[in-house]
Design an enzyme around this catalytic site. Structure first.
Site, PDB file in Angstrom:
ATOM      1  N   CYS A   7       3.675  -5.517  10.395  1.00 52.05           N
ATOM      2  CA  CYS A   7       3.819  -4.874   8.984  1.00 52.05           C
ATOM      3  C   CYS A   7       4.453  -4.833   8.395  1.00 52.05           C
ATOM      4  CB  CYS A   7       2.421  -4.227  10.140  1.00 52.05           C
ATOM      5  SG  CYS A   7       2.135  -2.590   8.525  1.00 52.05           S
ATOM      6  N   THR A   8       4.658  -4.620   7.269  1.00 52.55           N
ATOM      7  CA  THR A   8       6.362  -4.033   6.804  1.00 52.55           C
ATOM      8  C   THR A   8       6.201  -2.701   6.760  1.00 52.55           C
ATOM      9  OG1 THR A   8       4.594  -3.659   4.753  1.00 52.55           O
ATOM     10  CG2 THR A   8       5.535  -6.042   4.846  1.00 52.55           C
ATOM     11  N   HIS A   9       5.267  -1.965   7.159  1.00 50.04           N
ATOM     12  CA  HIS A   9       5.924  -0.551   7.305  1.00 50.04           C
ATOM     13  C   HIS A   9       6.986  -0.359   8.966  1.00 50.04           C
ATOM     14  CE1 HIS A   9       2.801   0.833   4.364  1.00 50.04           C
ATOM     15  NE2 HIS A   9       2.721   2.043   5.098  1.00 50.04           N
ATOM     16  N   CYS A  47       3.162  -7.486   2.105  1.00 46.97           N
ATOM     17  CA  CYS A  47       2.531  -6.022   2.915  1.00 46.97           C
ATOM     18  C   CYS A  47       1.568  -7.956   3.726  1.00 46.97           C
ATOM     19  CB  CYS A  47       1.598  -5.654   1.835  1.00 46.97           C
ATOM     20  SG  CYS A  47      -0.113  -5.190   2.900  1.00 46.97           S
ATOM     21  N   SER A  66       0.773  -1.225  -0.033  1.00 46.80           N
ATOM     22  CA  SER A  66      -0.056   0.646  -0.263  1.00 46.80           C
ATOM     23  C   SER A  66       0.541   0.834   0.043  1.00 46.80           C
ATOM     24  CB  SER A  66      -0.613  -0.266   1.207  1.00 46.80           C
ATOM     25  OG  SER A  66      -0.710   0.493   2.772  1.00 46.80           O
TER      26      SER A  66
HETATM   27  N1  DGL Z   1       2.605  -2.640   4.767  1.00 44.51           N
HETATM   28  C1  DGL Z   1       0.964  -2.792   5.205  1.00 44.51           C
HETATM   29  C2  DGL Z   1       0.941  -4.446   6.074  1.00 44.51           C
HETATM   30  O1  DGL Z   1       1.485  -5.329   5.962  1.00 44.51           O
HETATM   31  C3  DGL Z   1       0.125  -2.314   5.660  1.00 44.51           C
HETATM   32  C4  DGL Z   1      -0.048  -0.633   5.584  1.00 44.51           C
HETATM   33  C5  DGL Z   1      -2.158  -0.494   5.621  1.00 44.51           C
HETATM   34  O2  DGL Z   1      -2.166  -0.727   6.094  1.00 44.51           O
HETATM   35  O3  DGL Z   1      -1.516   0.604   4.224  1.00 44.51           O
HETATM   36  O4  DGL Z   1      -0.157  -4.496   6.639  1.00 44.51           O
END
Ligand code: DGL
Length: 293
Positions: free
Chosen positions: A195-197, A83, A20
């Site tokens: 979550c990858t972020h 993600c 995302s």
């Molecule tokens: N980077 C996404 C993950 O690993 C989530 C970020 C979002 O909520 O868009 O879940």
């Protein structure tokens, strides 16, 4: 989704990434270290960010469209769904629909269960991921006797997405303090970044947890899986490929996004500057579908 741009496909089929937003970049960096001859194209689907607060059906449709877009513009030989939210919801349908291989990213519950079989596992992830049956299945299978502390951290995702490179180190620590305090109060023995972020701020979180609790992400495991799949799907290590000359630039494609205020007081314009800086930091050529105001 409207077409990102004219076809960027070349004879040299890249490894595609989709998220995302900026979450998958540390995964791309590690994959690139392991596969220096490969070409990479990363799609940040900012138009639909954040995924983690939307319904399963909405996310599935969004991810199917994002992958279709990536396939049509870049003709990747495989796609990494970088993600957790997108992977737990859409991986099986992606595999049924597209003929290329997929590598997904899911919370590292298996190593966490091994690290703390009778202990407490903290999982920091989006609302969608912590609620998803895929994650309960992983827990049942790999950590049946561990206590679980699920920490939804959507606001953190938003701030990382728009401010990662703009925030001072103190601001980043301040943003993380609340989640860290919750994990400490719950006496967790291990933390999973679901979550990858959050892989971008792993060291800062470790610091707040006083380096007493291991903080696990899936970067290394996913990168190794990419190497394995690439061995089947493409030409990693192929001498002819390596001899083909200097490779073309790796790309960061960003789908459009209307201006809006981000939570935490960050202006949407911050995200644009954040993307510019990340493109430099990760050595990617930035291509936006439409200027993000
Ligand atoms: N980077 C996404 C993950 O690993 C989530 C970020 C979002 O909520 O868009 O879940």
């Amino acid at each position: 989704m409207t077409s990102l741009t004219a076809s960027l496909a070349t004879a040299d089929q890249p490894i595609g990434f989709v998220d995302s937003g900026i979450g998958g970049l540390p995964y791309l960096r590690r994959a690139r270290e392991l596969l220096p001859e490969e070409r990479f194209v990363y799609l940040a689907d900012r138009r639909h960010f954040p995924y983690g607060v939307q319904s399963r059906d909405a996310i599935r449709e969004i991810v199917m469209n994002a992958v279709a877009e990536l396939v049509s513009v870049a003709r990747p030989k495989m796609v990494v769904v970088a993600c957790n939210t997108a992977s737990v919801v859409s991986l099986s349908e992606l595999r049924r629909t597209f003929s290329i291989p997929f590598v997904g990213v899911v919370p590292a519950i298996k190593p966490a269960g091994a690290a703390a079989p009778d202990g407490r596992i903290g999982v920091l992830a989006t609302e969608r991921t912590v609620e998803d049956p895929y994650v309960s299945d992983l827990i049942r299978e790999f950590a049946p006797n561990s206590g679980l502390v699920l920490v939804p951290a959507g606001e953190l995702v938003e701030i990382i997405e728009s401010r990662l490179t703009l925030a001072s180190p103190k601001e980043i620590l301040d943003i993380l303090r609340q989640s860290a305090a919750k994990l400490i109060a719950e006496s967790v023995n291990v933390v999973v970044l679901g979550c990858t972020h959050f892989t971008h701020i792993r060291d800062e979180l470790s610091e707040l947890l006083r380096h007493e609790v291991p903080v696990l992400d899936s970067v290394e495991g996913v990168a190794r899986q990419i190497v394995r799949v690439c061995g089947h799907a493409g030409r990693a290590g192929d001498a002819a490929h390596a001899a083909a000359g200097p490779k073309t630039e790796d790309l960061l494609l960003v789908t459009g996004r209307e201006a809006r205020r981000e939570p935490g007081g960050a202006a949407a314009g911050d995200a644009v500057e954040n993307y510019r800086r990340l493109a430099v930091r990760f050595n990617l050529k930035l291509l936006a579908q439409e200027p993000v105001k």
